[in-house]
Scaffold this motif. Structure first.
Motif, short mmCIF file in Angstrom:
data_model
loop_
_atom_site.label_atom_id
_atom_site.label_comp_id
_atom_site.label_asym_id
_atom_site.label_seq_id
_atom_site.Cartn_x
_atom_site.Cartn_y
_atom_site.Cartn_z
N LYS A 299 0.82 -1.21 0.00
CA LYS A 299 0.00 0.00 0.00
C LYS A 299 0.86 1.27 0.00
O LYS A 299 0.45 2.31 -0.54
N LEU A 300 2.06 1.19 0.58
CA LEU A 300 2.97 2.33 0.50
C LEU A 300 3.40 2.58 -0.94
O LEU A 300 3.51 3.74 -1.37
N SER B 78 13.00 2.06 -7.76
CA SER B 78 12.55 0.78 -7.23
C SER B 78 11.36 1.00 -6.31
O SER B 78 11.03 2.15 -5.94
N GLU B 79 10.73 -0.09 -5.89
CA GLU B 79 9.61 0.05 -4.96
C GLU B 79 10.05 0.74 -3.67
O GLU B 79 9.35 1.61 -3.15
N GLU B 80 11.21 0.35 -3.16
CA GLU B 80 11.68 0.96 -1.91
C GLU B 80 11.98 2.44 -2.10
O GLU B 80 11.68 3.27 -1.22
N ILE C 72 8.72 4.27 -2.03
CA ILE C 72 8.21 4.37 -0.66
C ILE C 72 8.95 5.46 0.10
O ILE C 72 8.33 6.32 0.75
N ASP C 73 10.27 5.43 0.04
CA ASP C 73 11.06 6.41 0.79
C ASP C 73 10.76 7.84 0.31
O ASP C 73 10.69 8.77 1.13
N THR C 74 10.58 8.00 -0.99
CA THR C 74 10.25 9.33 -1.51
C THR C 74 8.87 9.77 -1.04
O THR C 74 8.67 10.94 -0.69
#
Length: 267
Positions: free
Chosen positions: A179-180, A194-196, A199-201
């Protein structure tokens, strides 16, 4: 449980909690050091009047509180795990984008633009009229942890939420991963990396948004100190919050970690 109530109507003066269109309430018990919520069909208002001009006298702090409370209400019902609730997701994402767009203008207490305040008022109502929660899991851990901060030092409810939310996203990142990613793509329009990285952004953008409306984003900004964490966790335990979140797997140890990370989280 509430067995009966005097019929009543509401006139909305501070858009935030959705009380004009839901059956919930929260009561502070100062002596018991408790902030407890309850809900009952008996306390659903018979009618509500929503007049945007009534928000014109609100100070900046309360306007920012209202935007933030509404934002986190939506997040609590959205940032969980996917269950193919396409309609609920679309509703939530749209409302979040509206708040992000209008928030910085709404908190200008001298900006009495009727359409702006009308959109703020209606978004706050839809954020917690129970429409978004139908058929999807809910979290509410940010609220649970925030309530204990208000009990501890009387910090405004919404300011406790903004101080906790970024840490919830960081600590619970793996549990809320899918969901993130969706939040990053559909709310913030983040399509690269990437997915991570997405998310971090998205977490960084969430913090930037909260700062743009002058809300705290860590516990130090709401006068919580490291030595207060034991008290906060103890109160969670006393109030039956030892297994919270959408999966019921946010133990007291996890909540402690969220408080710890939130203490000095700085982006």
């Amino acid at each position: 449980p509430v067995k009966s109530a005097v019929p009543f109507g509401t006139v909305l003066t501070l858009p935030a909690t959705g009380s004009e269109m839901n059956d919930g309430a929260v009561i502070n018990f100062n002596k018991e050091k408790a902030k407890i919520s309850f809900g009952s069909p008996h306390v659903f208002p018979k009618f509500s009047i929503l007049e945007p001009e009534l928000t014109y006298t609100l100070p900046k702090r309360q306007l920012a509180n209202g935007i933030t409370d509404s934002f986190v209400h939506i997040i609590e019902q959205y940032l969980t795990y996917p269950v193919n609730g396409k309609v609920q997701d679309e509703f939530a994402e749209g409302l979040l984008r509206i708040l992000i767009t209008i928030g910085p203008d709404v908190i200008d207490e001298d900006n009495h633009d009727y359409a702006l305040r009308a959109n703020y008022m209606w978004t706050a109502t839809l954020a917690l009229n129970r429409l978004l929660s139908k058929g999807v899991p809910g979290d509410w851990s940010t609220h649970a942890l925030g309530h204990e901060i208000t009990t501890l030092n009387q910090t405004d409810h919404a300011r406790t939420l903004s101080a906790i939310l970024p840490a919830v996203m960081v600590v619970r990142k793996l549990k809320k991963w899918d969901k993130l990613v969706q939040y990053a793509e559909n709310v913030w329009g983040i399509t690269e990396g990437s997915e991570e990285e997405k998310i971090d952004t998205a977490i960084l953008k969430t913090v930037a948004f909260l700062k743009s409306i002058d809300m705290p984003t860590n516990l130090s900004e709401v006068d919580v100190k490291e030595e207060d964490i034991d008290t906060l966790v103890k109160q969670l335990d006393i109030h039956g919050k030892e297994a919270i979140s959408e999966r019921g797997d946010q133990t007291l140890d996890v909540s402690r970690e969220i408080y710890r990370v939130a203490l000095d989280l700085n982006f």
